[in-house]
Design an enzyme around this catalytic site. Sequence first.
Site, PDB file in Angstrom:
ATOM      1  CG  HIS A 267      -2.068   0.843   1.276  1.00  0.00           C
ATOM      2  ND1 HIS A 267      -2.477   1.604   0.214  1.00  0.00           N
ATOM      3  CD2 HIS A 267      -2.912   1.165   2.299  1.00  0.00           C
ATOM      4  CE1 HIS A 267      -3.508   2.354   0.570  1.00  0.00           C
ATOM      5  NE2 HIS A 267      -3.789   2.116   1.838  1.00  0.00           N
ATOM      6  CG  HIS A 306      -4.407   0.648  -8.103  1.00  0.00           C
ATOM      7  ND1 HIS A 306      -5.751   0.650  -7.817  1.00  0.00           N
ATOM      8  CD2 HIS A 306      -3.829   1.492  -7.220  1.00  0.00           C
ATOM      9  CE1 HIS A 306      -5.963   1.472  -6.808  1.00  0.00           C
ATOM     10  NE2 HIS A 306      -4.816   1.989  -6.417  1.00  0.00           N
ATOM     11  CG  ASP A 362       2.996   4.460  -3.808  1.00  0.00           C
ATOM     12  OD1 ASP A 362       3.049   5.602  -3.344  1.00  0.00           O
ATOM     13  OD2 ASP A 362       2.254   3.570  -3.368  1.00  0.00           O
TER      14      ASP A 362
HETATM   15  N1  ACO Z   1       4.618  -6.975 -10.232  1.00  0.00           N
HETATM   16  C1  ACO Z   1       4.477  -8.195 -10.818  1.00  0.00           C
HETATM   17  N2  ACO Z   1       3.307  -8.854 -10.932  1.00  0.00           N
HETATM   18  C2  ACO Z   1       2.231  -8.253 -10.415  1.00  0.00           C
HETATM   19  C3  ACO Z   1       2.289  -6.993  -9.794  1.00  0.00           C
HETATM   20  C4  ACO Z   1       3.548  -6.349  -9.716  1.00  0.00           C
HETATM   21  N3  ACO Z   1       3.666  -5.143  -9.146  1.00  0.00           N
HETATM   22  N4  ACO Z   1       1.072  -6.631  -9.358  1.00  0.00           N
HETATM   23  C5  ACO Z   1       0.269  -7.646  -9.711  1.00  0.00           C
HETATM   24  N5  ACO Z   1       0.968  -8.619 -10.348  1.00  0.00           N
HETATM   25  C6  ACO Z   1       0.431  -9.849 -10.918  1.00  0.00           C
HETATM   26  C7  ACO Z   1       0.106 -10.875  -9.860  1.00  0.00           C
HETATM   27  O1  ACO Z   1       1.205 -11.715  -9.585  1.00  0.00           O
HETATM   28  C8  ACO Z   1      -1.059 -11.593 -10.481  1.00  0.00           C
HETATM   29  O2  ACO Z   1      -0.559 -12.458 -11.454  1.00  0.00           O
HETATM   30  P1  ACO Z   1      -1.225 -13.934 -11.658  1.00  0.00           P
HETATM   31  O3  ACO Z   1      -2.614 -13.656 -12.149  1.00  0.00           O
HETATM   32  O4  ACO Z   1      -0.348 -14.607 -12.638  1.00  0.00           O
HETATM   33  O5  ACO Z   1      -1.225 -14.584 -10.296  1.00  0.00           O
HETATM   34  C9  ACO Z   1      -1.816 -10.505 -11.223  1.00  0.00           C
HETATM   35  O6  ACO Z   1      -0.816  -9.510 -11.538  1.00  0.00           O
HETATM   36  C10 ACO Z   1      -2.927  -9.867 -10.406  1.00  0.00           C
HETATM   37  O7  ACO Z   1      -2.342  -9.342  -9.205  1.00  0.00           O
HETATM   38  P2  ACO Z   1      -3.009  -9.393  -7.776  1.00  0.00           P
HETATM   39  O8  ACO Z   1      -1.923  -9.489  -6.762  1.00  0.00           O
HETATM   40  O9  ACO Z   1      -4.089 -10.438  -7.757  1.00  0.00           O
HETATM   41  O10 ACO Z   1      -3.698  -7.969  -7.744  1.00  0.00           O
HETATM   42  P3  ACO Z   1      -4.277  -7.243  -6.477  1.00  0.00           P
HETATM   43  O11 ACO Z   1      -5.375  -6.389  -6.929  1.00  0.00           O
HETATM   44  O12 ACO Z   1      -4.558  -8.214  -5.374  1.00  0.00           O
HETATM   45  O13 ACO Z   1      -3.023  -6.376  -5.979  1.00  0.00           O
HETATM   46  C11 ACO Z   1      -1.468  -4.640  -5.701  1.00  0.00           C
HETATM   47  C12 ACO Z   1      -2.869  -5.036  -6.216  1.00  0.00           C
HETATM   48  C13 ACO Z   1      -1.327  -5.061  -4.237  1.00  0.00           C
HETATM   49  C14 ACO Z   1      -1.351  -3.129  -5.789  1.00  0.00           C
HETATM   50  C15 ACO Z   1      -0.403  -5.336  -6.589  1.00  0.00           C
HETATM   51  O14 ACO Z   1      -0.528  -4.909  -7.920  1.00  0.00           O
HETATM   52  C16 ACO Z   1       1.004  -5.081  -6.072  1.00  0.00           C
HETATM   53  O15 ACO Z   1       1.483  -5.808  -5.197  1.00  0.00           O
HETATM   54  N6  ACO Z   1       1.724  -4.015  -6.615  1.00  0.00           N
HETATM   55  C17 ACO Z   1       3.038  -3.692  -6.128  1.00  0.00           C
HETATM   56  C18 ACO Z   1       2.934  -2.900  -4.843  1.00  0.00           C
HETATM   57  C19 ACO Z   1       2.436  -1.495  -5.088  1.00  0.00           C
HETATM   58  O16 ACO Z   1       2.914  -0.783  -5.945  1.00  0.00           O
HETATM   59  N7  ACO Z   1       1.475  -1.087  -4.256  1.00  0.00           N
HETATM   60  C20 ACO Z   1       0.939   0.267  -4.300  1.00  0.00           C
HETATM   61  C21 ACO Z   1      -0.452   0.261  -4.819  1.00  0.00           C
HETATM   62  S1  ACO Z   1      -1.056   1.925  -4.919  1.00  0.00           S
HETATM   63  C22 ACO Z   1      -1.374   2.317  -3.326  1.00  0.00           C
HETATM   64  O17 ACO Z   1      -1.696   1.534  -2.488  1.00  0.00           O
HETATM   65  C23 ACO Z   1      -1.212   3.672  -2.966  1.00  0.00           C
END
Ligand code: ACO
Length: 428
Positions: A267, A306, A362
């Site tokens: 987050h 996201h 971010d």
């Molecule tokens: N890098 C690589 N792969 C990713 C990323 C990433 N940053 N984000 C998602 N994926 C992949 C997942 O592995 C998943 O792949 P799969 O279908 O093969 O298993 C798919 O994309 C869907 O991802 P989820 O984790 O199910 O998406 P969710 O909605 O639960 O998560 C989140 C969203 C937590 C923001 C995620 O994208 C992430 O971890 N990003 C990196 C951390 C980040 O930048 N967070 C800030 C978000 S903005 C904020 O809070 C202010």
Amino acid sequence: MADTLTIIDNRTGQQYDIPIEQGTIRAMDLRKIRASPDDFGLMTYDPAFQNTAACRSRITFIDGDKGILLYRGYPIEQLAEQSTFLETAYLILFDELPTKAQLDQWTLDITLHTMLHENIKKLMDGFQYDAHPMGIFLTTVGALSTIYSDAKRVHDEDGRRLQILRLIAKVPSIAAYAYRHSIGRPYIYPDNDLSFTGNFLNMLFKMTELKYQPNPVLERALDVLFILHADHEQNCSTSVMRGIGSSQADPYSALAGAAAALYGPLHGGANEAVLRMLKEIGTIANVPAFIKKVKGGSDRLMGFGHRVYKSYDPRARIIKQTADQVFEVTGRNPYLDIALELERIALEDEYFVSRRLYPNVDFYSGLIYQAMGFPVDMFPVLFAIPRTAGWLAQWDEMLRDPDQKIARPRQIYIGAGARDYVPRDKRG
Ligand code: ACO
């Protein structure tokens, strides 16, 4: 005829017409679906709330497919261009842009609440010299509940407004104290002649000069970043704010919990994680190898992806422009080239394209903060300051909402059935 969803229960053959309002059915309507009189009724299973609306809100609208973000109907691009953080905070909290007189009064009210109780210094001094500022921040916000015991009167509208003023005014002071503590410098009192962000820069960076003069470009850039971070509807930390607030806890305690949720790297801690990631990658030449690791699942591209945005995060677009203005003053952040190369490759790569992963707020914000002289571990705190306005608006809205009750999800129990206690000497 009103929109309904017809469900036929194959167990009983019974038909249920469930009303659909605003694209939603009420989960409680599913309780009517029972196979027998002692059946509890149908529930939904939705870990991580991926498809559950927990409230009706008038504050922030996001269209994740189109990359649209509106605060109270106003596009984020227009606010970032024309508004100020304090004006935007007023809008988020009170539903309309203030008149000139309202804005002057609001600004004065905030300015008069920026001082911290002197006891807070002693609390700060108790932290290790290398304590993470976000840990200090959330502890100190929570500690304010012991100073403002009147904050318990959460159903008193005037009382709520007073706590809102105090919190928005004091979070920059807490953040600045946390920073000064970490570098062993004396705490700086607020300067009421300066703007909200100008004063924050003063409390962070003032040395021996009699009057601190903030750089106007950096002051405005920080203000824009604060506007972009002010609210983002029902994200992880906001749900925590509403969840704690639903038990009628005071807003300082609830906000400490929300800040704790923001701290995590998935987050608001992501801005810090991005910089650590860029540092680890080190050079552009290492970018393809890092992307390979991400695709292999052993790493995450921090600052990408996201839950709601499945296109470019509109805030990231604005931040990129702000970065250019800041770098003209501070010099270019050497990690920018690595970030741009990561983005270029990711936006062309099938792995990211098929999962609709784009830069989020971010990805670039940390590069700006670092260029402005903030240490990496201050980044989540810089997120928490403006988000305080959003958390409080959501908390206030929740308390006014007759639909709301104490938050209490259900569970599907999958543990052992009832069994007799086994004495210690009889266990295998
Ligand atoms: N890098 C690589 N792969 C990713 C990323 C990433 N940053 N984000 C998602 N994926 C992949 C997942 O592995 C998943 O792949 P799969 O279908 O093969 O298993 C798919 O994309 C869907 O991802 P989820 O984790 O199910 O998406 P969710 O909605 O639960 O998560 C989140 C969203 C937590 C923001 C995620 O994208 C992430 O971890 N990003 C990196 C951390 C980040 O930048 N967070 C800030 C978000 S903005 C904020 O809070 C202010």
